[in-house]
Every structure is written in structure tokens, then in C-alpha cells.
Design an enzyme around this catalytic site. Sequence first.
Site, PDB file in Angstrom:
ATOM      1  N   LYS A  47       0.947  -1.216  -0.046  1.00 19.72           N
ATOM      2  CA  LYS A  47      -0.021  -0.025   0.003  1.00 19.72           C
ATOM      3  C   LYS A  47       0.793   1.292   0.097  1.00 19.72           C
ATOM      4  O   LYS A  47       0.338   2.169  -0.004  1.00 19.72           O
ATOM      5  CB  LYS A  47      -0.946  -0.135   1.210  1.00 19.72           C
ATOM      6  CG  LYS A  47      -1.949  -1.014   1.219  1.00 19.72           C
ATOM      7  CD  LYS A  47      -2.885  -1.249   2.311  1.00 19.72           C
ATOM      8  CE  LYS A  47      -3.851  -2.385   2.276  1.00 19.72           C
ATOM      9  NZ  LYS A  47      -3.160  -3.782   2.146  1.00 19.72           N
ATOM     10  N   TYR A  61      -3.093   5.117   5.692  1.00 20.78           N
ATOM     11  CA  TYR A  61      -1.807   3.977   5.871  1.00 20.78           C
ATOM     12  C   TYR A  61      -0.792   3.920   5.051  1.00 20.78           C
ATOM     13  O   TYR A  61       0.435   3.878   5.369  1.00 20.78           O
ATOM     14  CB  TYR A  61      -2.653   2.631   6.180  1.00 20.78           C
ATOM     15  CG  TYR A  61      -1.668   1.595   6.266  1.00 20.78           C
ATOM     16  CD1 TYR A  61      -0.727   1.506   7.290  1.00 20.78           C
ATOM     17  CD2 TYR A  61      -1.963   0.352   5.281  1.00 20.78           C
ATOM     18  CE1 TYR A  61      -0.029   0.307   7.395  1.00 20.78           C
ATOM     19  CE2 TYR A  61      -1.016  -0.553   5.515  1.00 20.78           C
ATOM     20  CZ  TYR A  61      -0.001  -0.742   6.567  1.00 20.78           C
ATOM     21  OH  TYR A  61       0.836  -1.521   6.527  1.00 20.78           O
TER      22      TYR A  61
END
Length: 187
Positions: free
Chosen positions: A66, A74
Site C-alpha cells: 500500500k 496508511y
Amino acid sequence: VRDKERLYRALHGIDFVVHAAATKIVPVAEYNPFECIKTNINGAMNLIDACIDQNVKKVVALSTDKASSPINLYGATKLASDKLFIASNSSYAGGHKTSFSVVRYGNVMGSRGSVIPFFISQKDQSELPITDKRMTRFMISLEQGVQLVWQAFDDMIGGEIYVKKIPSIKVTDIAEVIAPKIKYKII
């Protein structure tokens, strides 16, 4: 990692560090953005300072897929953390002997916050919630993740980001394997 003084005590006499502390569950990070930043970015800075000052030899920071082109807080905080660890090899405190590298991988199967235990916990419901049926997850076993960390320690000079090629799986396929008789709902 948010308590710098405690880190100094914990790292006294330590040669190798695996940095795994993070606010890592996407909805938790979105709901608590200040806490996420304090842990994932400020905590990384605290650890970097403490490792340099305590003469730790090598640090491997765990990251996430991510962090590559992040679309949520995040991922953005992990990207910032990765950049801090990489920059700490040369531009932060030149002349120190601590080496920093990053390993970046996807979802550790069965880990807290992973889609598999989440779907298992929801399989008695009438529907499984899915944000987007086009989503995929890059899945890695715990053993593969640990092996990548060991490889980084063995191979690193400092400044590397290690990325293991791992398979992607459609989230709808995961849902159908875990709960084949339950429909999923796009939320």
C-alpha cells in the site's frame, strides 16, 4: 516506538532490529489519522534516531504494498516511513555505522487485519462486505515474509527496498473460497 526514551533503553546493546510497529488497518488509520501519523511516521523517526545513537548495526523496516502509489492514509504514512529509513543511510546522520533497509510485501495470510480472518469472522452473516469487486490482494505466507527479512539482513548494504514477487488474488475469489454459499455485498 512513540516513546523515544524507552527505545533508547530497549536498544542498548542490540545489533539487529526488525521494525514491525505500525497502525496498519486501513479503516483504523482513517478514523485515527493523528494516531496513525504518530506511530507510523514519528515512531519511525524515533526508532531511526535511537538505532543510530545506540550503534545498532542493521535495521530492516517492514512495509506494505500500500506504500506504492498510496490511496489511503496508511499507505501514505508507510511511504513516508520508507523514505525516512532509506534517507537515514546517507543524508540524515552521515558517518554513522547503522544500515537501514525496507522489505515491502502484501497481506500476510492469517495476520490480524488481513482479509482472510476478517472473512472467516463474517462467514456466518448473510453477506460479506467488499468495497470493490475489482480489488486484489497480494498474499504472502508468514514464512515467506520472515525469509524476506532474513534475506534483507544477509544482503543489505543500506538503502534497499526489497520487494518479493508474490501472486495476487481477487478479493471476490477469497470470499468465494471462505464462504462459498454467501453472497458478497459491495459497500
